[in-house]
Design a protein around this motif. Sequence first.
Motif, PDB file in Angstrom:
ATOM      1  N   ARG A  39       1.720   1.562 -14.335  1.00 53.67           N
ATOM      2  CA  ARG A  39       1.474   0.171 -13.924  1.00 53.67           C
ATOM      3  C   ARG A  39       1.253   0.082 -12.420  1.00 53.67           C
ATOM      4  O   ARG A  39       0.346  -0.605 -11.944  1.00 53.67           O
ATOM      5  N   VAL A  40       2.090   0.786 -11.660  1.00 52.90           N
ATOM      6  CA  VAL A  40       1.982   0.759 -10.198  1.00 52.90           C
ATOM      7  C   VAL A  40       0.728   1.498  -9.747  1.00 52.90           C
ATOM      8  O   VAL A  40       0.070   1.084  -8.775  1.00 52.90           O
ATOM      9  N   SER A  41       0.366   2.564 -10.427  1.00 55.71           N
ATOM     10  CA  SER A  41      -0.822   3.339 -10.047  1.00 55.71           C
ATOM     11  C   SER A  41      -2.092   2.503 -10.116  1.00 55.71           C
ATOM     12  O   SER A  41      -3.038   2.725  -9.350  1.00 55.71           O
ATOM     13  N   ARG A  42      -2.118   1.546 -11.025  1.00 59.64           N
ATOM     14  CA  ARG A  42      -3.324   0.720 -11.195  1.00 59.64           C
ATOM     15  C   ARG A  42      -3.389  -0.446 -10.207  1.00 59.64           C
ATOM     16  O   ARG A  42      -4.424  -1.103 -10.097  1.00 59.64           O
ATOM     17  N   LEU A  43      -2.310  -0.690  -9.483  1.00 59.64           N
ATOM     18  CA  LEU A  43      -2.260  -1.868  -8.626  1.00 59.64           C
ATOM     19  C   LEU A  43      -3.189  -1.759  -7.422  1.00 59.64           C
ATOM     20  O   LEU A  43      -3.371  -0.690  -6.845  1.00 59.64           O
ATOM     21  N   LYS A  44      -3.752  -2.880  -7.062  1.00 56.95           N
ATOM     22  CA  LYS A  44      -4.542  -3.018  -5.825  1.00 56.95           C
ATOM     23  C   LYS A  44      -4.031  -4.253  -5.097  1.00 56.95           C
ATOM     24  O   LYS A  44      -3.782  -5.282  -5.713  1.00 56.95           O
ATOM     25  N   ALA A  45      -3.877  -4.143  -3.780  1.00 58.32           N
ATOM     26  CA  ALA A  45      -3.375  -5.257  -2.976  1.00 58.32           C
ATOM     27  C   ALA A  45      -4.516  -5.887  -2.177  1.00 58.32           C
ATOM     28  O   ALA A  45      -5.346  -5.182  -1.604  1.00 58.32           O
TER      29      ALA A  45
ATOM     30  N   HIS B 157       0.828  -1.200   0.000  1.00 56.20           N
ATOM     31  CA  HIS B 157       0.000   0.000   0.000  1.00 56.20           C
ATOM     32  C   HIS B 157       0.871   1.262   0.000  1.00 56.20           C
ATOM     33  O   HIS B 157       0.563   2.245  -0.704  1.00 56.20           O
ATOM     34  N   ALA B 158       1.957   1.234   0.775  1.00 54.97           N
ATOM     35  CA  ALA B 158       2.852   2.393   0.843  1.00 54.97           C
ATOM     36  C   ALA B 158       3.549   2.621  -0.499  1.00 54.97           C
ATOM     37  O   ALA B 158       3.703   3.771  -0.942  1.00 54.97           O
ATOM     38  N   LYS B 159       3.982   1.545  -1.160  1.00 49.90           N
ATOM     39  CA  LYS B 159       4.647   1.683  -2.460  1.00 49.90           C
ATOM     40  C   LYS B 159       3.690   2.252  -3.501  1.00 49.90           C
ATOM     41  O   LYS B 159       4.079   3.121  -4.308  1.00 49.90           O
TER      42      LYS B 159
ATOM     43  N   ALA C 104       1.042   4.125  -2.905  1.00 51.83           N
ATOM     44  CA  ALA C 104       0.744   5.515  -2.554  1.00 51.83           C
ATOM     45  C   ALA C 104       1.908   6.437  -2.893  1.00 51.83           C
ATOM     46  O   ALA C 104       1.705   7.546  -3.406  1.00 51.83           O
ATOM     47  N   SER C 105       3.132   5.990  -2.622  1.00 50.87           N
ATOM     48  CA  SER C 105       4.294   6.838  -2.901  1.00 50.87           C
ATOM     49  C   SER C 105       4.487   7.038  -4.400  1.00 50.87           C
ATOM     50  O   SER C 105       4.971   8.086  -4.840  1.00 50.87           O
ATOM     51  N   ASN C 106       4.104   6.069  -5.177  1.00 50.37           N
ATOM     52  CA  ASN C 106       4.227   6.195  -6.633  1.00 50.37           C
ATOM     53  C   ASN C 106       3.361   7.327  -7.165  1.00 50.37           C
ATOM     54  O   ASN C 106       3.757   8.058  -8.076  1.00 50.37           O
ATOM     55  N   SER C 107       2.173   7.494  -6.568  1.00 52.58           N
ATOM     56  CA  SER C 107       1.253   8.531  -7.056  1.00 52.58           C
ATOM     57  C   SER C 107       1.766   9.943  -6.770  1.00 52.58           C
ATOM     58  O   SER C 107       1.321  10.906  -7.407  1.00 52.58           O
ATOM     59  N   SER C 108       2.693  10.055  -5.820  1.00 51.46           N
ATOM     60  CA  SER C 108       3.221  11.385  -5.492  1.00 51.46           C
ATOM     61  C   SER C 108       4.450  11.758  -6.324  1.00 51.46           C
ATOM     62  O   SER C 108       4.984  12.863  -6.176  1.00 51.46           O
ATOM     63  N   LEU C 109       4.907  10.847  -7.175  1.00 48.78           N
ATOM     64  CA  LEU C 109       6.077  11.131  -8.001  1.00 48.78           C
ATOM     65  C   LEU C 109       5.722  12.094  -9.136  1.00 48.78           C
ATOM     66  O   LEU C 109       4.568  12.133  -9.580  1.00 48.78           O
TER      67      LEU C 109
END
Length: 316
Positions: free
Chosen positions: A41-47, A26-28, A30-35
């Motif tokens: 690819r990471v923005s679309r991920l759900k855990a 979840h942290a990875k 979320a941090s990707n969206s702030s870049l």
Amino acid sequence: MPLILLSGYPSSGKTHRARQLLDFFHAKIASNSSLPSPDPRVSRLKAHHIFDQSLGISRDVYRDSRTEKDARAAEYSAVKRLLGKDDMVIVDGLNYIKGFRYQLFCEAKALGTPNCVVSPLHAALKQLALKTPEVHVGTPVSTCREINSRLLGSPETDGGYPEDIFENLVFRYEEPNGMTRWDSPLFTVLYDDDAPPLEPIWEAMVGKEGEVKVVKPNAATVLKPAAESNYLYELDKATQSILTQILEWQKDHPGEGGEITIPDVPAKKIEMPASPLSLPQLQRFRRQFIALNRQHTLSQSRIKDLFVDYLNDNFR
């Protein structure tokens, strides 16, 4: 996207590690969206986190083979429902049967997604684990038994396993082996480690920054249309003939266990349980086998051979 299997003895710390992984993912994301330039690819991920309590499975299901199989079926269905190109699925459970881990591996492979196995280890085994990280070494039973006793006595937890179930599960546990493709990559977690190897797991499942993780399905996991026009007829005929032989054998051996030799499969025997099997039970196994293989191009000579293996696995 990735499938992460947790495997270990009961009360060995799997749920704690699963929650650490979930928080990290979840942290990875979320941090990707702030870049400045987020990785789409990471923005679309759900855990997702699958565990017994989320599926309404109690500890008592492990007391009986029938209810345990139903529990595994519920877990398998949940994985199939959630696993997709934009979903990371953490399967937090015993996952102690290597055949079941292989089944989940095939499901991930068929979707072209990577998978891994994460297994807790005890600190006393640290030296050995560091020398052979690809081989799982189980957590000492004494440690798990101590933790399980504390969980049983604590009303603030989900509870441990009743003692008889705990001992039975430990006895039947089949350790992951990183040298097999369905248990690889295998990440071991020492009992006193603060966290699993989070970054290596992320890179193995998602890939490094700028890298696209691609998994190609192989012939063993890609469903193919039946090539022979009479394939389904032969599949039905071969499985029904084996059921007929089982029923005839049971008439001559009431209430007995034993082995049945199938004429067309001389190298293998059906290992019959001591309690008799009813026709509805046998027909259910037959329907399940047909459903699994109706779209595969099995040669007619292999149908009976594989059906014997399938029955033996379910009779245990």
